[in-house]
Design a protein around this motif. Structure first.
Motif, PDB file in Angstrom:
ATOM      1  N   PRO A  54      27.554  32.611  47.514  1.00  0.00           N
ATOM      2  CA  PRO A  54      27.048  31.236  46.848  1.00  0.00           C
ATOM      3  C   PRO A  54      27.992  30.389  46.502  1.00  0.00           C
ATOM      4  O   PRO A  54      27.789  28.512  46.237  1.00  0.00           O
ATOM      5  CB  PRO A  54      26.443  31.730  45.836  1.00  0.00           C
ATOM      6  CG  PRO A  54      26.583  33.024  44.836  1.00  0.00           C
ATOM      7  CD  PRO A  54      27.341  33.177  46.252  1.00  0.00           C
ATOM      8  N   ASN A  55      29.009  30.604  46.384  1.00  0.00           N
ATOM      9  CA  ASN A  55      30.311  29.770  45.806  1.00  0.00           C
ATOM     10  C   ASN A  55      31.021  29.705  47.161  1.00  0.00           C
ATOM     11  O   ASN A  55      32.301  30.349  47.251  1.00  0.00           O
ATOM     12  CB  ASN A  55      30.955  30.147  44.710  1.00  0.00           C
ATOM     13  CG  ASN A  55      32.528  28.993  43.769  1.00  0.00           C
ATOM     14  OD1 ASN A  55      32.118  27.925  44.691  1.00  0.00           O
ATOM     15  ND2 ASN A  55      33.100  29.546  43.428  1.00  0.00           N
ATOM     16  N   ARG A  56      30.509  28.657  48.192  1.00  0.00           N
ATOM     17  CA  ARG A  56      31.866  28.747  49.426  1.00  0.00           C
ATOM     18  C   ARG A  56      32.780  27.337  49.671  1.00  0.00           C
ATOM     19  O   ARG A  56      32.485  25.983  48.396  1.00  0.00           O
ATOM     20  CB  ARG A  56      31.478  27.837  50.565  1.00  0.00           C
ATOM     21  CG  ARG A  56      29.863  29.139  51.187  1.00  0.00           C
ATOM     22  CD  ARG A  56      31.023  30.205  51.481  1.00  0.00           C
ATOM     23  NE  ARG A  56      30.338  30.324  52.567  1.00  0.00           N
ATOM     24  CZ  ARG A  56      31.084  31.245  53.301  1.00  0.00           C
ATOM     25  NH1 ARG A  56      31.179  32.476  53.073  1.00  0.00           N
ATOM     26  NH2 ARG A  56      31.415  30.769  54.885  1.00  0.00           N
ATOM     27  N   PRO A  57      34.144  27.093  48.823  1.00  0.00           N
ATOM     28  CA  PRO A  57      35.185  26.212  48.984  1.00  0.00           C
ATOM     29  C   PRO A  57      34.936  25.040  49.894  1.00  0.00           C
ATOM     30  O   PRO A  57      34.291  25.220  50.977  1.00  0.00           O
ATOM     31  CB  PRO A  57      36.299  26.960  49.500  1.00  0.00           C
ATOM     32  CG  PRO A  57      35.658  28.468  50.462  1.00  0.00           C
ATOM     33  CD  PRO A  57      34.988  28.876  49.857  1.00  0.00           C
ATOM     34  N   ALA A  58      34.809  23.908  49.668  1.00  0.00           N
ATOM     35  CA  ALA A  58      34.293  22.524  50.698  1.00  0.00           C
ATOM     36  C   ALA A  58      35.837  22.064  50.577  1.00  0.00           C
ATOM     37  O   ALA A  58      35.837  21.189  51.724  1.00  0.00           O
ATOM     38  CB  ALA A  58      33.780  21.889  49.340  1.00  0.00           C
ATOM     39  N   ALA A  69      43.763  34.904  51.568  1.00  0.00           N
ATOM     40  CA  ALA A  69      43.910  36.384  51.081  1.00  0.00           C
ATOM     41  C   ALA A  69      42.455  37.680  51.523  1.00  0.00           C
ATOM     42  O   ALA A  69      43.028  38.639  51.197  1.00  0.00           O
ATOM     43  CB  ALA A  69      42.996  36.083  49.768  1.00  0.00           C
ATOM     44  N   HIS A  70      41.403  37.067  51.839  1.00  0.00           N
ATOM     45  CA  HIS A  70      40.375  38.163  52.133  1.00  0.00           C
ATOM     46  C   HIS A  70      40.848  38.869  53.218  1.00  0.00           C
ATOM     47  O   HIS A  70      41.102  40.334  53.063  1.00  0.00           O
ATOM     48  CB  HIS A  70      39.423  37.712  52.815  1.00  0.00           C
ATOM     49  CG  HIS A  70      38.387  37.698  53.615  1.00  0.00           C
ATOM     50  ND1 HIS A  70      37.163  39.101  53.161  1.00  0.00           N
ATOM     51  CD2 HIS A  70      38.128  37.664  54.816  1.00  0.00           C
ATOM     52  CE1 HIS A  70      36.429  39.221  53.674  1.00  0.00           C
ATOM     53  NE2 HIS A  70      37.118  38.960  55.008  1.00  0.00           N
ATOM     54  N   LEU A 112      36.808  48.710  45.033  1.00  0.00           N
ATOM     55  CA  LEU A 112      37.054  48.078  46.128  1.00  0.00           C
ATOM     56  C   LEU A 112      36.801  46.784  46.571  1.00  0.00           C
ATOM     57  O   LEU A 112      37.586  45.897  46.962  1.00  0.00           O
ATOM     58  CB  LEU A 112      37.914  48.449  47.771  1.00  0.00           C
ATOM     59  CG  LEU A 112      38.080  50.983  47.234  1.00  0.00           C
ATOM     60  CD1 LEU A 112      37.078  51.345  48.876  1.00  0.00           C
ATOM     61  CD2 LEU A 112      39.391  50.525  47.177  1.00  0.00           C
ATOM     62  N   THR A 113      35.724  46.225  46.885  1.00  0.00           N
ATOM     63  CA  THR A 113      34.658  44.872  47.462  1.00  0.00           C
ATOM     64  C   THR A 113      35.862  44.758  46.361  1.00  0.00           C
ATOM     65  O   THR A 113      35.784  43.320  46.185  1.00  0.00           O
ATOM     66  CB  THR A 113      33.279  45.299  46.740  1.00  0.00           C
ATOM     67  OG1 THR A 113      33.004  45.938  45.884  1.00  0.00           O
ATOM     68  CG2 THR A 113      33.315  46.235  48.128  1.00  0.00           C
ATOM     69  N   LYS A 114      35.758  44.902  44.341  1.00  0.00           N
ATOM     70  CA  LYS A 114      36.180  44.069  43.811  1.00  0.00           C
ATOM     71  C   LYS A 114      37.661  43.379  43.934  1.00  0.00           C
ATOM     72  O   LYS A 114      38.657  42.282  43.519  1.00  0.00           O
ATOM     73  CB  LYS A 114      35.916  44.380  42.305  1.00  0.00           C
ATOM     74  CG  LYS A 114      34.262  44.272  41.912  1.00  0.00           C
ATOM     75  CD  LYS A 114      34.395  45.193  40.484  1.00  0.00           C
ATOM     76  CE  LYS A 114      32.713  45.027  40.092  1.00  0.00           C
ATOM     77  NZ  LYS A 114      32.592  45.821  38.947  1.00  0.00           N
ATOM     78  N   ALA A 120      35.936  38.332  45.297  1.00  0.00           N
ATOM     79  CA  ALA A 120      35.646  37.383  43.594  1.00  0.00           C
ATOM     80  C   ALA A 120      35.575  35.903  43.147  1.00  0.00           C
ATOM     81  O   ALA A 120      35.080  35.789  42.247  1.00  0.00           O
ATOM     82  CB  ALA A 120      37.276  37.599  42.803  1.00  0.00           C
ATOM     83  N   TYR A 121      35.628  35.441  44.189  1.00  0.00           N
ATOM     84  CA  TYR A 121      35.950  33.975  44.732  1.00  0.00           C
ATOM     85  C   TYR A 121      34.112  33.782  44.594  1.00  0.00           C
ATOM     86  O   TYR A 121      33.400  32.347  43.728  1.00  0.00           O
ATOM     87  CB  TYR A 121      36.040  33.461  45.925  1.00  0.00           C
ATOM     88  CG  TYR A 121      35.717  31.418  45.401  1.00  0.00           C
ATOM     89  CD1 TYR A 121      37.505  30.764  44.841  1.00  0.00           C
ATOM     90  CD2 TYR A 121      35.324  30.833  46.370  1.00  0.00           C
ATOM     91  CE1 TYR A 121      37.422  29.607  44.951  1.00  0.00           C
ATOM     92  CE2 TYR A 121      35.356  29.762  46.007  1.00  0.00           C
ATOM     93  CZ  TYR A 121      36.089  28.759  45.696  1.00  0.00           C
ATOM     94  OH  TYR A 121      36.058  27.661  45.290  1.00  0.00           O
ATOM     95  N   GLY A 122      33.136  34.372  45.222  1.00  0.00           N
ATOM     96  CA  GLY A 122      32.285  33.926  45.280  1.00  0.00           C
ATOM     97  C   GLY A 122      31.106  33.691  46.954  1.00  0.00           C
ATOM     98  O   GLY A 122      30.154  33.330  47.090  1.00  0.00           O
ATOM     99  N   SER A 123      32.669  33.590  47.885  1.00  0.00           N
ATOM    100  CA  SER A 123      32.713  33.088  49.035  1.00  0.00           C
ATOM    101  C   SER A 123      31.675  33.242  49.844  1.00  0.00           C
ATOM    102  O   SER A 123      31.076  33.719  50.800  1.00  0.00           O
ATOM    103  CB  SER A 123      33.791  32.664  49.523  1.00  0.00           C
ATOM    104  OG  SER A 123      34.162  32.579  51.002  1.00  0.00           O
ATOM    105  N   LEU A 124      31.970  35.220  49.577  1.00  0.00           N
ATOM    106  CA  LEU A 124      31.327  36.476  50.145  1.00  0.00           C
ATOM    107  C   LEU A 124      30.740  37.135  49.113  1.00  0.00           C
ATOM    108  O   LEU A 124      31.054  37.171  48.022  1.00  0.00           O
ATOM    109  CB  LEU A 124      32.028  37.357  51.118  1.00  0.00           C
ATOM    110  CG  LEU A 124      32.472  36.649  52.042  1.00  0.00           C
ATOM    111  CD1 LEU A 124      34.063  37.403  52.548  1.00  0.00           C
ATOM    112  CD2 LEU A 124      31.376  36.113  52.882  1.00  0.00           C
TER     113      LEU A 124
END
Length: 152
Positions: A54-58, A69-70, A112-114, A120-124
């Motif tokens: 829900p939180n995609r960087p604009a 980083a991902h 591990l996913t954390k 963490a950002y909410g992008s995925l």
């Protein structure tokens, strides 16, 4: 005559019995043990489906930084031996990629996913499921290293 009839009945019963499972003449017990394989060459993993969050960087620069980083986190998990396979989907849906973790529980995979900055950002966001697959996946990271000309 009774003996002949009994022999025929026994022969008929023997021919309808369940077949014995085939054995593998190329079976490598040491390799199977090293990979954690069961008698079928399989084991349990946790598969993760990565979805658009829900939180995609604009900001394009922030998006680029987050992707780097991902990807670095994917490399770290692979080097640690906990991530067997990872990759993006090639279409434009909310399902963005998959991971196959070499862990026994959902709780281990959640931990591990954390560590993933995009999570963490909410992008995925990830959806985790236990999965029974070939223990040969344990060979994939070394093979991938040998065939990848350029590092991600």
């Amino acid at each position: 005559m009774r003996i002949a009839l009994l022999s025929l009945v026994l022969a008929a019963c023997a021919s309808t019995a369940a077949p014995k499972p085939a054995t593998n003449g190329g079976y490598d017990a040491a390799r199977a043990k090293r990979l954690g394989a069961d008698e079928y060459g399989m084991k349990t993993y946790v598969i993760a489906f990565l979805y658009r969050g829900p939180n995609r960087p604009a900001d394009p620069e922030e998006s680029k930084r987050l992707m780097r980083a991902h990807l670095d986190n994917i490399g770290r998990l692979a080097a640690a031996g906990t991530l067997m396979v990872a990759g993006p989907m090639q279409d434009d849906t909310d399902l963005r990629g998959i991971y196959v973790f070499d862990v026994a529980t959902i709780a281990e995979a959640e931990a591990l996913t954390k560590t993933d900055p995009a999570i963490a950002y909410g992008s995925l966001r990830m959806e985790l499921h236990p999965w029974y697959g070939s223990a040969a996946l344990g060979e994939v990271p070394a093979i991938h290293e040998a065939i990848a000309r350029t590092k991600i």
